[in-house]
Design an enzyme around this catalytic site. Sequence first.
Site, PDB file in Angstrom:
ATOM      1  N   TYR A   1     115.414   5.326 -78.892  1.00 23.55           N
ATOM      2  CA  TYR A   1     114.336   5.055 -77.930  1.00 23.55           C
ATOM      3  C   TYR A   1     114.115   6.285 -77.065  1.00 23.55           C
ATOM      4  O   TYR A   1     115.068   6.847 -76.509  1.00 23.55           O
ATOM      5  CB  TYR A   1     114.694   3.862 -77.037  1.00 23.55           C
TER       6      TYR A   1
ATOM      7  N   ASP B   1     118.077  13.752 -76.377  1.00 18.39           N
ATOM      8  CA  ASP B   1     117.609  12.928 -75.263  1.00 18.39           C
ATOM      9  C   ASP B   1     118.831  12.437 -74.490  1.00 18.39           C
ATOM     10  O   ASP B   1     119.558  11.561 -74.948  1.00 18.39           O
ATOM     11  CB  ASP B   1     116.775  11.760 -75.803  1.00 18.39           C
TER      12      ASP B   1
ATOM     13  N   LYS C   1     116.275   9.077 -65.511  1.00 16.08           N
ATOM     14  CA  LYS C   1     117.195   8.123 -64.865  1.00 16.08           C
ATOM     15  C   LYS C   1     118.145   8.776 -63.854  1.00 16.08           C
ATOM     16  O   LYS C   1     117.790   8.947 -62.702  1.00 16.08           O
ATOM     17  CB  LYS C   1     117.981   7.353 -65.929  1.00 16.08           C
TER      18      LYS C   1
HETATM   19  C1  LIG Z   1     117.025   7.607 -74.078  1.00 13.46           C
HETATM   20  C2  LIG Z   1     115.784   7.307 -73.287  1.00 13.46           C
HETATM   21  N1  LIG Z   1     114.765   8.184 -73.328  1.00 13.46           N
HETATM   22  C3  LIG Z   1     113.648   7.990 -72.647  1.00 13.46           C
HETATM   23  C4  LIG Z   1     113.480   6.862 -71.868  1.00 13.46           C
HETATM   24  C5  LIG Z   1     112.201   6.656 -71.107  1.00 13.46           C
HETATM   25  O1  LIG Z   1     112.446   6.763 -69.744  1.00 13.46           O
HETATM   26  P1  LIG Z   1     111.373   6.284 -68.672  1.00 13.46           P
HETATM   27  O2  LIG Z   1     111.522   4.806 -68.611  1.00 13.46           O
HETATM   28  O3  LIG Z   1     111.789   6.998 -67.426  1.00 13.46           O
HETATM   29  O4  LIG Z   1     110.039   6.704 -69.141  1.00 13.46           O
HETATM   30  C6  LIG Z   1     114.507   5.922 -71.774  1.00 13.46           C
HETATM   31  C7  LIG Z   1     114.364   4.727 -70.950  1.00 13.46           C
HETATM   32  O5  LIG Z   1     115.091   3.788 -71.023  1.00 13.46           O
HETATM   33  C8  LIG Z   1     115.689   6.144 -72.527  1.00 13.46           C
HETATM   34  O6  LIG Z   1     116.692   5.265 -72.514  1.00 13.46           O
END
Ligand SMILES: Cc1ncc(COP(=O)(O)O)c(C=O)c1O
Length: 447
Positions: A155, A258, A285
Amino acid sequence: MARLELGDVVARFEKTFAKSLARRQEVAKYIPGGYSRHPLTFGPHALYVERGSGAYVETIDGVKLCDFHNNFSATICGHDHPAIREAVVAAAANGFSYGNPMPHEGELARLICERLPSVERIIFSCSASEAALAALRIARANTGRNRIAKFEGGYHGVADDYMLSLHPFPELFPGPPGQPIPVPNSAGIPRHVRENVVVLPQNDLEACTRILKAQAHDLACVVMELQAGAGGVIMLDKEFVAGMRALTKELGILLVIDETITFRAGYHGMQGIYGVTPDLTILGKTIGGGMPIGAIGGRADLFEMGEAGFVYHSGTHHGHPLATAAGIACLNVLDEAAYAKLDAMGQRIKTTLNTWCAEQGHPFVIYGIGSHLGYEFCDRPGREYRSCRDILRYSNEERMQIFAFEMTNRGYFPMYRGQIALSLGMGDGEIEGFLGEAMGVIGGVAE
Ligand SMILES: Cc1ncc(COP(=O)(O)O)c(C=O)c1O
């Protein structure tokens, strides 16, 4: 021990959180579903929160919950941490929206670059979703290639390009395990996006090598989480990651890691623990201390096009002073000792529950790195999960639901999707309380 049945557990949940349900119905007249984030739904409805402090949140139902959710892992310091609150209040006193940069942004950039040696340059956004999108543009601009690769069960936010093959529902995982076929996880994803995304299987280097070699001529980047979160907690093997690093280098494909969740795994992120150097890193986050933020960082030469103005990056609130001030305060709290505390709490939960489950013969496992853990009710004690398809194969959805609702009924709030995230607001008392209730619930489920 009395057996826990889903119907009874849900009935108690609905009675305890009746005000949240009523609130949802009222708000749903204006916001479809009652809130602006799909994943907030916790079974029948989300729980509306009034306030939070340290390890606890209070819902509008008047219930105090020990928060093992922590906004899907974002609030690593706990709620209303005094250092973060003071930083935000001090920043707000100077105003909070200008068409000019403010000093906090550069300072947060420095702190992150010092912790992550792979990050020589960094740019901010308001969410990790936006940062993940920027990563694709930077990768395409630097390689002149069009397609991207991501993992099944990975994700990376809500952008079209990533809304493919992320969730462990059987109907969403077509194709054999070594050759997944991209499928959208939302309505409204354009056909051309699907054609531009290559989906890779987790922890299968042979299959990834075959797929990447066939696609390399038009593949700009591979995007990966070292430990997947939202699509189910799956840790990639160190050797697999090393193999992917070597392969992408050989094929001229950029490797994007990521670390939106995994940055909470260690002072130098999970890339530091694995000893892997990506070309680009996505963050979010944790680096915002609970405020909205995202960032994309990486090798300096990849950002030269940005500096010359060719790779466009903008957003009205990028580098926002309140978010960057909160991020600085949060990272300053997160010293090596803070990570050691978080790790020790995570380790205690894993060791205690897994040992006890093995002794009792309960088919429950809890696993993961540092302070972000996944748990599953599975087909046998001690089951290992190596890909998101294993979650489908071996996990019992009804038991997972009973656990989430009943733990909440008993005052401990996990993520509905079978995960917990710890915070510095917790201490021995919270961990002991969680362990005691978790054993009670696991025993009741397994009766
Ligand atoms: C691994 C990862 N990347 C990207 C995101 C997207 O983050 P945001 O909700 O700040 O757009 C998340 C959100 O849970 C995530 O877990």
